[in-house]
Design an enzyme around this catalytic site. Structure first.
Site, PDB file in Angstrom:
ATOM      1  N   THR A 167       1.161  -1.407  -0.227  1.00 60.51           N
ATOM      2  CA  THR A 167       0.121  -0.116  -0.034  1.00 60.51           C
ATOM      3  C   THR A 167       0.810   1.162   0.278  1.00 60.51           C
ATOM      4  O   THR A 167       2.231   0.826   0.403  1.00 60.51           O
ATOM      5  CB  THR A 167      -1.076  -0.513   0.917  1.00 60.51           C
ATOM      6  OG1 THR A 167      -1.496  -1.424   1.249  1.00 60.51           O
ATOM      7  CG2 THR A 167      -1.504   0.965   1.439  1.00 60.51           C
ATOM      8  N   ARG A 195     -13.278  -8.232  -1.849  1.00 60.91           N
ATOM      9  CA  ARG A 195     -12.581  -8.093  -0.664  1.00 60.91           C
ATOM     10  C   ARG A 195     -12.413  -6.522  -0.108  1.00 60.91           C
ATOM     11  O   ARG A 195     -12.168  -5.546  -1.397  1.00 60.91           O
ATOM     12  CB  ARG A 195     -11.422  -8.700  -0.590  1.00 60.91           C
ATOM     13  CG  ARG A 195     -10.213  -8.277   0.457  1.00 60.91           C
ATOM     14  CD  ARG A 195      -9.252  -7.910   0.266  1.00 60.91           C
ATOM     15  NE  ARG A 195      -8.367  -7.662   1.603  1.00 60.91           N
ATOM     16  CZ  ARG A 195      -6.944  -7.221   1.744  1.00 60.91           C
ATOM     17  NH1 ARG A 195      -6.738  -6.035   0.992  1.00 60.91           N
ATOM     18  NH2 ARG A 195      -6.197  -7.259   2.701  1.00 60.91           N
ATOM     19  N   VAL A 196     -12.443  -6.214   0.409  1.00 62.86           N
ATOM     20  CA  VAL A 196     -11.943  -4.544   1.668  1.00 62.86           C
ATOM     21  C   VAL A 196     -10.978  -5.076   2.420  1.00 62.86           C
ATOM     22  O   VAL A 196     -10.903  -5.668   3.685  1.00 62.86           O
ATOM     23  CB  VAL A 196     -13.167  -3.666   1.805  1.00 62.86           C
ATOM     24  CG1 VAL A 196     -12.639  -2.536   2.115  1.00 62.86           C
ATOM     25  CG2 VAL A 196     -14.062  -3.187   0.644  1.00 62.86           C
ATOM     26  N   GLY A 197      -9.998  -4.337   2.186  1.00 60.17           N
ATOM     27  CA  GLY A 197      -8.447  -4.536   3.634  1.00 60.17           C
ATOM     28  C   GLY A 197      -8.467  -3.976   4.306  1.00 60.17           C
ATOM     29  O   GLY A 197      -9.401  -3.020   4.659  1.00 60.17           O
ATOM     30  N   ASP A 198      -8.078  -2.853   5.113  1.00 65.39           N
ATOM     31  CA  ASP A 198      -7.539  -1.843   6.045  1.00 65.39           C
ATOM     32  C   ASP A 198      -6.946  -0.404   5.444  1.00 65.39           C
ATOM     33  O   ASP A 198      -7.716  -0.121   5.989  1.00 65.39           O
ATOM     34  CB  ASP A 198      -5.831  -1.874   6.895  1.00 65.39           C
ATOM     35  CG  ASP A 198      -4.910  -2.271   5.756  1.00 65.39           C
ATOM     36  OD1 ASP A 198      -4.233  -0.852   6.079  1.00 65.39           O
ATOM     37  OD2 ASP A 198      -5.162  -3.011   4.850  1.00 65.39           O
ATOM     38  N   THR A 218       0.893   0.159   6.274  1.00 70.32           N
ATOM     39  CA  THR A 218       0.912  -0.392   5.301  1.00 70.32           C
ATOM     40  C   THR A 218       1.495  -2.368   5.735  1.00 70.32           C
ATOM     41  O   THR A 218       1.657  -2.309   6.541  1.00 70.32           O
ATOM     42  CB  THR A 218       1.860  -0.136   4.173  1.00 70.32           C
ATOM     43  OG1 THR A 218       2.227  -1.381   3.129  1.00 70.32           O
ATOM     44  CG2 THR A 218       3.219  -0.316   5.261  1.00 70.32           C
ATOM     45  N   GLY A 219       1.259  -2.986   4.617  1.00 75.81           N
ATOM     46  CA  GLY A 219       1.495  -4.327   5.012  1.00 75.81           C
ATOM     47  C   GLY A 219      -0.214  -5.224   5.027  1.00 75.81           C
ATOM     48  O   GLY A 219      -1.069  -5.309   4.513  1.00 75.81           O
ATOM     49  N   HIS A 220       0.134  -6.528   5.882  1.00 81.46           N
ATOM     50  CA  HIS A 220      -1.327  -7.425   5.549  1.00 81.46           C
ATOM     51  C   HIS A 220      -2.624  -6.878   6.060  1.00 81.46           C
ATOM     52  O   HIS A 220      -2.567  -6.900   6.954  1.00 81.46           O
ATOM     53  CB  HIS A 220      -0.529  -8.947   6.442  1.00 81.46           C
ATOM     54  CG  HIS A 220      -2.091  -9.828   6.013  1.00 81.46           C
ATOM     55  ND1 HIS A 220      -3.202  -9.842   6.848  1.00 81.46           N
ATOM     56  CD2 HIS A 220      -2.027 -10.348   5.006  1.00 81.46           C
ATOM     57  CE1 HIS A 220      -3.743 -11.567   6.291  1.00 81.46           C
ATOM     58  NE2 HIS A 220      -3.143 -11.616   5.466  1.00 81.46           N
ATOM     59  N   GLY A 221      -3.242  -6.618   5.628  1.00 78.28           N
ATOM     60  CA  GLY A 221      -4.190  -6.005   5.615  1.00 78.28           C
ATOM     61  C   GLY A 221      -5.054  -6.627   7.227  1.00 78.28           C
ATOM     62  O   GLY A 221      -5.953  -5.666   7.981  1.00 78.28           O
TER      63      GLY A 221
END
Length: 310
Positions: A167, A195-198, A218-221
């Site tokens: 991100t 899919r919606v992430g963080d 940023t990273g694994h949502g």
């Protein structure tokens, strides 16, 4: 100390052949965002400009260059938030928009809502006169190659995320002490449709509060969402931790609690800032008092005058 702008180009593992472009991209975005201050712009103006530059750069997973979902389509999320009033705007699962971060700002400025999604967000974009672009203009050959590779029956999804996990985002504090954040992403590779992430979630992908500071993540949502990473870091700052220490605390907690890796850029209202990550790499850059700071690897911190050519 003020103003200051810090940007990130995503946490993850960046292949050697793409590292130089990633570093150059964040440095260019930081310069562009800082130039907004020099023209009298606000912290919100600066972070939106910096993230717009990253969205337009195909080296990053946002805007043009976004990774593809399982159907081979681009589906993007973005958020902005300003610390004076806690006003925020976000969009999720948007298509055919070159700069989702600008649309997120319009949600903040022109509606009474905090987040618009999918077709509703695209309808709002049309209402605001935001031009639509073709899907093809947002898809790079690199993204298409990695999408196809991940469709193979023997593909390793974790391994396939490496190379372009990131991100993009920015945080800033202007000369009046107002903080702001902006974050934008194409999400994770070969994600399920919808899919919606963080990123568009307040307190996860970003948070800004003049009383404490601002964070962009940023990273694994999914991991970031479980620990509300941005707000978690600001909680530690409220308890008296520095921007750097609080960032490290938040990332360590996410790793120990849910096994997630990531990175953040953080700033407080006095202009103290941090760029920290638990992943292998994160491209980042900051500008403060006409000095450009940047790095990619743990412990790397290079400085030079912004007067020096890129």
């Amino acid at each position: 100390m003020l103003p200051v702008l810090v940007v990130h180009g995503g946490a993850g593992h960046i292949p050697e052949e793409r590292a130089e472009r990633s570093t150059a991209g964040v440095c260019s975005a930081a310069r562009a965002g800082y130039a907004v201050f020099q023209r009298g712009g606000s912290s919100m103006d600066a972070v939106v400009e910096a993230v717009t530059q990253l969205e337009n750069n195909p080296s990053f997973n946002a805007g043009c260059g976004s990774v593809l979902n399982v159907k081979g389509e681009v589906q993007m999320d973005a958020i902005v938030m300003e610390g004076k009033t806690l006003a925020s705007g976000a969009v999720s699962a948007v298509r055919n928009i070159a700069n989702p971060v600008q649309l997120a700002r319009l949600v903040m400025d022109k509606t009474s809502h905090a987040c618009l999604t999918a077709e509703g967000a695209n309808q709002f974009a049309r209402l605001m006169g935001v031009p639509e672009v073709t899907q093809e203009s947002l898809i790079t050959e690199y993204s298409r190659m990695r999408w196809k590779k991940n469709l193979a029956p023997d593909a390793n999804p974790v391994e396939c995320q490496m190379g372009k996990m990131g991100t993009v985002g920015a945080v800033a504090v202007d000369s009046e002490g107002n903080v702001a954040c902006a974050t934008s992403t194409g999400g994770i590779l070969n994600k399920m449709e919808g899919r919606v992430g963080d990123t568009p979630c307040i307190g996860c992908g970003g948070y800004a509060d003049n009383q404490v500071g601002a964070v962009s993540t940023t990273g694994h949502g999914e991991a970031i969402m479980k620990v509300t990473l941005a707000r978690h870091i600001l909680f530690h700052m409220e308890q008296g931790q520095s921007a750097e220490a609080a960032s490290d605390w938040g990332l360590a907690y996410m790793k120990s609690r849910v096994g997630g890796l990531g990175g953040v850029v953080t700033v407080d209202p006095q202009g103290n800032w941090a760029a920290r990550f638990s992943s292998k790499q994160m491209s980042w850059a900051a500008v403060q008092k006409d000095i450009l700071h940047y790095g990619l690897y743990t412990g790397e911190h290079i400085t030079k005058s912004i007067a020096e050519p890129q």
